[in-house]
Design an enzyme around this catalytic site. Structure first.
Site, short mmCIF file in Angstrom:
data_model
loop_
_atom_site.label_atom_id
_atom_site.label_comp_id
_atom_site.label_asym_id
_atom_site.label_seq_id
_atom_site.Cartn_x
_atom_site.Cartn_y
_atom_site.Cartn_z
CG ASN A 147 15.96 -39.99 9.50
OD1 ASN A 147 16.64 -39.98 10.52
ND2 ASN A 147 14.78 -39.41 9.42
CG ASP A 182 -1.88 1.12 1.27
OD1 ASP A 182 -2.41 1.47 0.20
OD2 ASP A 182 -2.12 1.67 2.36
CG ASN A 211 15.45 -40.73 14.19
OD1 ASN A 211 16.57 -40.90 13.73
ND2 ASN A 211 14.36 -41.19 13.61
CG ASP A 258 -1.93 1.95 6.77
OD1 ASP A 258 -2.63 1.78 5.74
OD2 ASP A 258 -1.39 3.03 7.06
CG ASP A 272 -4.34 -1.96 2.95
OD1 ASP A 272 -4.47 -1.83 1.73
OD2 ASP A 272 -3.88 -1.07 3.69
#
Length: 909
Positions: free
Chosen positions: A716, A343, A744, A651, A655
């Site tokens: 992994n 804006d 893990n 703002d 918007d």
């Protein structure tokens, strides 16, 4: 009538059915069966209340808590772990089952905490309504709740009040309404009563309408309520906000894709293992145990914790840079932004009208943003009188002026600009008024487009220019003021105003107007006596023209640099505003958003475009002006369909729908509550440059997440190799499910936390944004995962084979511990994608250093502490065996550095 019935009535039609601005006042009153003197009867009010419902905004329910829980629990990674946990229970492995299911619960809780947000935007919209209003009913002026208004009510609009509903203006007395929150136009709009042409006229040009939630900044008026509740423009915005569906962020989409890929890999490997095992005649229970280990090995259990920690840490760093994150995934999304739709008013500009130039006869003065000079005090030059006259002919007042040049004033924005402009030249209004006290005035009106004040003249400089006892000062539109002037002050004397002089000032006016500035002219004349009855046609004649004041809502000082930094980072900036296209284009050119041949598209042009034309427009156009909330949504949506990750800053109330629709909505700290509630991030200092810092932090977060995911998946992969392939070679299961889960959670989870605070790569803001269609695991990442995972997996299988051949009873503990040391060495090696960790200061990531010590200490605890050994199936290691495990960790670090040098080169992913 029940509230539910009223809400139902409101919901039946939320789009205004008439273009009220094209109707004359008599027609509008007739169609609403009312009159400006009597208003509606009580019977009419009851009838209309039953038809239209309360003047309030209906609220639609958002996602429920159960829906959010289901979204989290139904993810692919959760499903894999749930199946593994159930199998562990069937096989009589309660410890493994409890551990796995605890991880599942943790996943879901973290997801709920991140996703569950209260739906506050509509509540904020409701707060923008005036609680009470003065209306005319049954011929009497009454004060009623704003929610009780119905179409046909006659309301009084007064300075300082909030417009309670959408209204057709009937009468005006210098009425001006501040509509910036709704239209984006920074200057209050002067209201008129005449009908306008064009049913699709933008809101900002509908000067005979007053819209709900806007602010009366000056004057007063009488208006006819024509739309209430969800049928108002504010209601349409509320409906737009509520209609936008929840969409996954780029990060969520990437992680979902990652989870599905891992599930496919797990399924393929599991089928191979089971088929091979059955062919060899292995017990089904052993095969199921292998399946559990495989599932646990595939899923990066530490990811949710590391993800939350990394995003939260990024949010904290952003807050230190004045960016408040309202939704954690927005942290990473910022790093993927490819387009910023901003804006104009209050975002790229200061939202403060400022005099930038004074133009007198053959003399001109351009003001710097914070200029303060006393050089004009005591002068009677045309420029000095022009600045002083503009300040005196108005009602704005000066409150303070700081040493750094910051001037504070109160009043109408345009008049405030004139007062502040004079103050910056050392001409304080209070000092001027001491010697030029006002004795009378003729208010501004839309027909004359002029305002006049009369002062007792005791000021020496003004006495020299006009020796009469009273001084008339008039300001207004240049063409209107020139029409009532016949003389010109040239800086030393008064002389006749020739046609050449008139053309000179009209040319200067056109030049300033084409640059997006608003221009006001000032004139004066002497007066011997003040008439008892002031008439504009008598007082405003034979005036002496002084010159022009050109003003604009200027760009923020830091915005130009911020736009340039965005361009360097490969981010396109687009201005979307409700303001006038000429003003928008001027500001955009000054900021570098627009180039010399750029054009601004208006909302009216957008409304006439089909989808293909709009798609082309958003590719080539960077300035959109006079746009409505629907237009903003279409622009953002078109960009998203082209694969862009869109940030929308703003703002105002206008918007809010686009803020919610965008991949990341960025509201200003001083913006409306509606905008803040719809946004993902709030710029605390209203500084557009803050978004650049936030983008940088977002990119750092993305790098750190990708670094962790590469670390986790490659680890992994090595565990899948350890679990899946030994049985094919006739070897026993190298790691038990609880050992894989421990690895893990400890190595991936804790070390991943350390990776979440790694310092930025050197090229973080000079490379293009990550392609939103690109997987979290791009080509470089897959090469890294394949190389590192294979090396570590094969090394550990080789270690196991050697230890089994030697008959070592603690061979499994040795493999388990070596896995931990190799993970530690790998974690230190991947601190940077391109730089050697050996050359990096270890103290720049104390968290990772601490986590390494914690992980290794915990690993030693499960190996050497007797109470823990039964749970983790471990046996104590000798010092030599421990040194061998440590040596494998160093070897892993060296291999990571070699792979980094060969695969990455000098550029980050």
């Amino acid at each position: 009538m029940s509230q539910s019935q009223r809400t139902a009535n409101q919901g039946s039609s939320t789009t205004p059915t008439k273009s009220w601005h094209t109707e004359g006042t008599k027609e509008a009153l007739h169609q609403n069966s009312t009159s400006p003197t009597r208003g509606l009867t009580n019977a009419q009010v009851r009838e209309k209340l039953a038809k239209y419902g309360d003047n309030s905004l209906a609220e639609k329910g958002g996602r429920t808590l159960l829906q959010i829980v289901w979204e989290q629990a139904s993810s692919v990674m959760i499903a894999i772990l749930v199946v593994a946990g159930v199998l562990a229970i069937i096989l009589g492995k309660p410890i493994d089952a409890v551990a796995i299911l605890c991880i599942v619960v943790l996943f879901v809780i973290l997801g709920i905490i991140q996703e569950y947000r209260a739906q506050k935007a509509i509540a904020a919209l409701k707060r923008m309504s005036s609680p009470t209003v003065r209306a005319i009913r049954d011929g009497r002026s009454v004060e009623i709740p704003a929610t009780a208004l119905v179409p046909g009510d006659i309301v009084k609009l007064e300075a300082g009040g909030v417009v309670p509903a959408d209204c057709r203006v009937l009468e005006v007395a210098a009425l001006r309404i501040q509509e910036a929150a709704l239209t984006g136009e920074s200057e209050p709009v002067e209201k008129t009563t005449e009908a306008l042409e064009g049913a699709t006229l933008p809101l900002g040009d509908r000067t005979n309408m007053a819209y709900r939630g806007t602010f009366v900044s000056y004057g007063r008026g009488l208006a006819l309520v024509v739309e209430t509740g969800m049928r108002t423009e504010l209601g349409r915005i509320a409906e737009l906000i509520q209609s936008i569906e929840h969409e996954a962020t780029p990060l969520q989409r990437r992680l979902d894709g990652l989870g599905k890929s891992l599930a496919v890999v797990a399924a393929i490997v599991a089928v191979i293992i089971v088929v091979a095992g059955l062919l060899r005649g292995e017990p089904i229970a052993d095969l199921m145990l292998t399946g559990i280990s495989l599932a646990v090995a595939i899923v990066p259990e530490g990811l949710p914790a590391v993800l939350t920690f990394t995003l939260a840490l990024g949010a904290q760093r952003m807050l230190r840079r004045n960016a408040l994150i309202r939704r954690l995934p927005a942290v990473e999304t910022l790093g993927s932004v490819t387009v910023i739709c901003s804006d104009k008013t209050g975002t790229l500009t200061q939202n403060k009208m400022t005099v930038m130039q004074y133009q007198a006869f053959e003399s001109e003065l351009k003001l710097e943003a914070q200029q303060v000079s006393a050089s004009f005090a005591g002068q009677r030059s045309a420029l000095a009188l022009l600045a002083a006259g503009g300040a005196l002919c108005g009602d704005a007042t000066l409150e303070s002026i700081d040493g750094d040049g910051t001037v504070t004033s109160v009043g109408d924005p345009t008049e405030m600009a004139l007062v502040v402009g004079a103050a910056r030249l050392g001409l304080l209004k209070s000092e001027l008024e001491a010697k030029l006290p006002r004795v009378a005035e003729i208010s501004f009106d839309s027909d004359r487009k002029l305002m006049t004040t009369i002062h007792r003249n005791e000021h020496p400089e003004w006495k020299a220019a006009s020796p009469a006892p009273f001084l008339v000062l008039t300001k207004g539109a240049p063409d209107n003021l020139l029409a009532v002037c016949d003389k010109l002050y040239d800086g030393s004397s008064v002389r006749p105003l020739g046609e050449g002089d008139r053309q000179y000032f009209m040319d200067r006016n056109a030049e300033s107007s084409s640059g997006g500035k608003r221009v006001l002219a000032v004139a004066f004349r002497g007066l011997d006596t003040v008439p008892a009855k002031l008439q504009s046609e008598v007082v405003e004649r034979g005036l002496v023209f002084l010159g022009l004041s050109a003003m604009i809502d200027p760009p923020r000082l830091e915005a130009k640099e911020a736009v340039a930094r965005c361009a360097t980072a490969g981010i396109r900036a687009i201005m979307i505003t409700g303001d006038h296209p000429i003003t928008a284009l001027a500001i955009a050119r000054e900021l570098g958003i627009a180039q010399g041949d750029s054009v601004a598209l208006t909302g009216q042009q957008l409304a006439e475009m089909n989808k293909d034309e709009l798609d082309q427009a958003v590719k080539t156009t960077s300035i959109f002006a006079r746009v409505s909330p629907e237009h903003k949504l279409r622009i953002v949506g078109a960009l998203q369909e082209q694969g862009e990750v869109v940030a929308m800053t703003g703002d105002g109330v206008n918007d809010a729908p686009a803020l919610k629709k965008a991949d990341i909505g960025v509201a200003m700290g001083t913006g409306t509550d509606v905008a803040k509630e719809a946004a993902d991030m709030v710029l605390v200092d209203d500084n557009f440059a803050t978004i650049v810092g936030a983008v940088e932090e977002g990119r750092v977060v993305f790098d750190n997440l990708r670094r962790f995911i590469m670390f986790s998946i490659s680890g992994n992969l090595s565990k899948v190799l350890i679990v899946a392939f030994p049985p094919l070679l006739g070897l026993p299961l190298l790691l038990r499910p609880i050992q894989v889960l421990w690895s893990n959670l400890m190595t991936d989870g804790l070390l991943g936390v350390g990776m979440g605070v790694e310092q930025p790569e050197r090229d973080v803001m000079t490379r293009p944004p990550v392609d939103p269609r690109e997987s979290m695991l791009n080509r470089h990442a897959l090469i890294h995962i394949g190389a590192i995972g294979s090396f570590m997996g094969l090394a550990l299988i080789g270690l196991a084979v050697y230890l089994l051949q030697t008959g070592a009873p603690n061979w499994q503990t040795m493999v388990f511990t070596s896995l931990a040391t190799m993970q530690a060495g790998r974690a230190w090696g991947v601190r940077s994608f391109v730089r050697s960790a050996f050359l990096m200061n270890p103290l720049t990531n104390l968290v990772l250093l601490s986590m390494l010590l914690v992980v290794l200490s915990l690993q030693l605890a499960v190996v050497y502490l007797p109470p823990l050994q039964p749970y983790f199936h471990t046996l104590a290691l000798s010092p030599v065996e421990l040194l061998i495990a440590a040596g494998l960790g160093v070897l892993m670090y060296g291999f990571v550095e070699l792979e980094k040098h060969l695969a990455w080169g000098k550029s980050s992913p």
